[in-house]
Design a protein around this motif. Structure first.
Motif, short mmCIF file in Angstrom:
data_model
loop_
_atom_site.label_atom_id
_atom_site.label_comp_id
_atom_site.label_asym_id
_atom_site.label_seq_id
_atom_site.Cartn_x
_atom_site.Cartn_y
_atom_site.Cartn_z
N TYR A 105 26.50 158.25 17.90
CA TYR A 105 27.48 157.86 18.92
C TYR A 105 28.63 157.13 18.25
O TYR A 105 28.41 156.23 17.43
CB TYR A 105 26.85 156.95 19.98
CG TYR A 105 27.88 156.31 20.89
CD1 TYR A 105 28.44 157.02 21.94
CD2 TYR A 105 28.32 155.00 20.66
CE1 TYR A 105 29.40 156.45 22.76
CE2 TYR A 105 29.28 154.43 21.48
CZ TYR A 105 29.82 155.16 22.52
OH TYR A 105 30.78 154.58 23.32
N GLN A 107 33.22 156.16 18.74
CA GLN A 107 34.46 156.20 19.53
C GLN A 107 35.59 156.56 18.55
O GLN A 107 36.25 155.68 18.01
CB GLN A 107 34.69 154.85 20.20
CG GLN A 107 33.59 154.50 21.20
CD GLN A 107 33.69 153.07 21.71
OE1 GLN A 107 33.29 152.12 21.06
NE2 GLN A 107 34.25 152.92 22.90
N GLN A 140 34.98 159.00 23.45
CA GLN A 140 33.59 158.75 23.08
C GLN A 140 32.97 160.06 22.60
O GLN A 140 33.22 161.12 23.20
CB GLN A 140 32.81 158.19 24.26
CG GLN A 140 33.34 156.85 24.76
CD GLN A 140 32.46 156.26 25.84
OE1 GLN A 140 31.39 155.71 25.57
NE2 GLN A 140 32.90 156.35 27.08
#
Length: 419
Positions: A105, A107, A140
């Motif tokens: 994950y 950004q 994201q």
């Protein structure tokens, strides 16, 4: 072979440190996280979480022109960069000797700019909205990765990437003429799917890792709400706005150079030259303006935002293990920027930076690392979107301000766990 010196390092202690500081990215276009694949290349089962903060100081001096600055007013833009925070996390599972699974994950792209109150009215509207030009964009990424090792030490990997994007911006002040002063655009959040593909080679005894990772561009069609001072803008039918987040290529390399030290490198390319956005009402209004300004010679209008060059960046660093529990690293980075002059919504032309990191290993299966990175941001002129149009003599009028001697400081905190 007895008595020959070895180059064996302890990857548990310093294997992660060499890539920590280099993950803090800032300076080109919307670039933020650097999209590192390295957590997926850790040995065995591994998890990490990261927190980053960036404190930037970005200001400029507006050109001394009556159409940009009110009489007898300071031409200083003030500090336009907002402090930002972002997060990354990773989970890697070694399912078998040959098969691994990962979830990353991050950004990857972001913007947070707000021109402060100034009496010069260049990028701040003192008459109606009492607001400054602002841009807020967030993305994201969730990457699902499967890795397979057909032979020892070599791995191929790939998988889908789900990405979301949203943005909100407003144009204020004389710099955008009467037509666009008060313009607002809200890009409602959308999610789309891309992919990544790569390969790696590792020799754990030497803390050697080499990897090449390609990420695809991701295409969007946004519903954009456009208005002037809150009044809906409807010059043409409100079709969806096309936008692509860029393709990128990361090349990572690290190797032990002694029992306690390793060197590391990251090279990155991002295809920003293909990035552009032009919502339908903005495009229609820009066509009207350019038709009037050129007496009908040019009628195609201009884009809300775009970049002229691809981004290239490089990081080279050294990590050293001082004790079983403590290690440190330092690196130097260079970023090319995406063009000069630059947009008023991102007035930076690349950077040089110096990073320092420290890692504490309370036990062999987990660690805590912290880092700081100082950026010398590249000087640039800003332009209003018409600079690159094929119109003779347009460039001097399109240039608006000089941004010089700016800087940023980035901070990072990482937690890593092996299980």
């Amino acid at each position: 072979m007895n008595g020959m010196p070895t180059n064996r390092t302890n990857p548990i202690l310093i294997g992660m440190l060499g890539v920590f500081v280099s993950n803090i990215s800032h300076a080109s276009a919307l670039e933020q996280s650097g999209q590192s694949i390295l957590p997926f290349l850790e040995n065995g089962n591994y998890a990490e979480a990261n927190l980053f903060a960036v404190d930037s100081s970005v200001s400029g001096i507006v050109n001394d022109r009556a159409d940009l600055v009110r009489d007898h007013q300071s031409r200083d833009t003030g500090d336009i960069a907002e402090s930002t925070q972002f997060y990354t996390a990773a989970l890697k599972l070694q399912l078998t000797d040959r098969l691994s699974l990962g979830v990353l994950y991050d950004q990857p792209f972001s913007a947070d700019i707000k021109y402060p109150a100034r009496s010069n009215n260049s990028y701040f509207d003192n008459d109606v909205s009492h607001q400054g030009t602002f841009v807020k964009a967030d993305t994201q990424n969730l990457s699902m990765i499967v890795g397979y090792s057909p032979v020892e030490h070599f791995q191929i990997y790939g998988g889908p990437v789900y990405q979301t994007v949203k943005a909100n911006l407003g144009l204020r002040g004389n710099a955008y003429t009467q037509a666009f002063n008060g313009y607002n655009a809200k890009f409602k959040q959308e999610g789309e799917v891309g992919w990544l593909l790569g390969g790696s080679y590792q020799l754990p005894d030497l803390a050697l890792k080499a990897a090449v990772t390609y990420r695809s561009k991701i295409k969007y069609k946004f519903q954009v709400d456009e208005n002037i001072y809150g009044e809906p803008l409807k010059l043409v039918e409100n079709e969806k706005t096309k936008l692509e987040t860029p393709a990128s290529l990361n090349i990572d390399f690290q190797t032990g150079i002694s029992e306690q030290s390793l060197i590391y490198m990251n090279l990155r390319w991002v295809n920003w030259k293909e990035f552009e956005t032009r919502p339908p009402q903005y495009g229609a209004l820009s066509e009207i303006i350019m038709k009037e300004a050129t007496g009908g010679a040019y009628t195609q209008g201009f884009k809300l935002d775009s970049y002229q060059n691809d981004q290239y960046s490089a990081t080279v660093g050294l990590a050293h293990q001082f004790t079983e529990k403590w290690a440190a690293s330092t690196d130097v980075s260079w970023d090319s920027g995406t063009g000069d002059p630059a947009s008023t919504m991102g007035p930076i032309k690349g950077s040089w930076s110096l990073g320092l990191g420290v890692q504490f290993n309370p036990a062999k299966n987990y660690f805590i690392a912290g880092g700081i990175k100082y950026y010398w941001l590249g000087d640039t002129k800003t332009e209003d979107g018409t600079y690159y149009l094929p119109i003779e003599g347009i460039k001097p009028f399109a240039e608006q301000a000089d941004f010089k001697d700016n800087h940023a400081i980035a901070y990072g905190l990482k937690f890593g766990y092996r299980f």
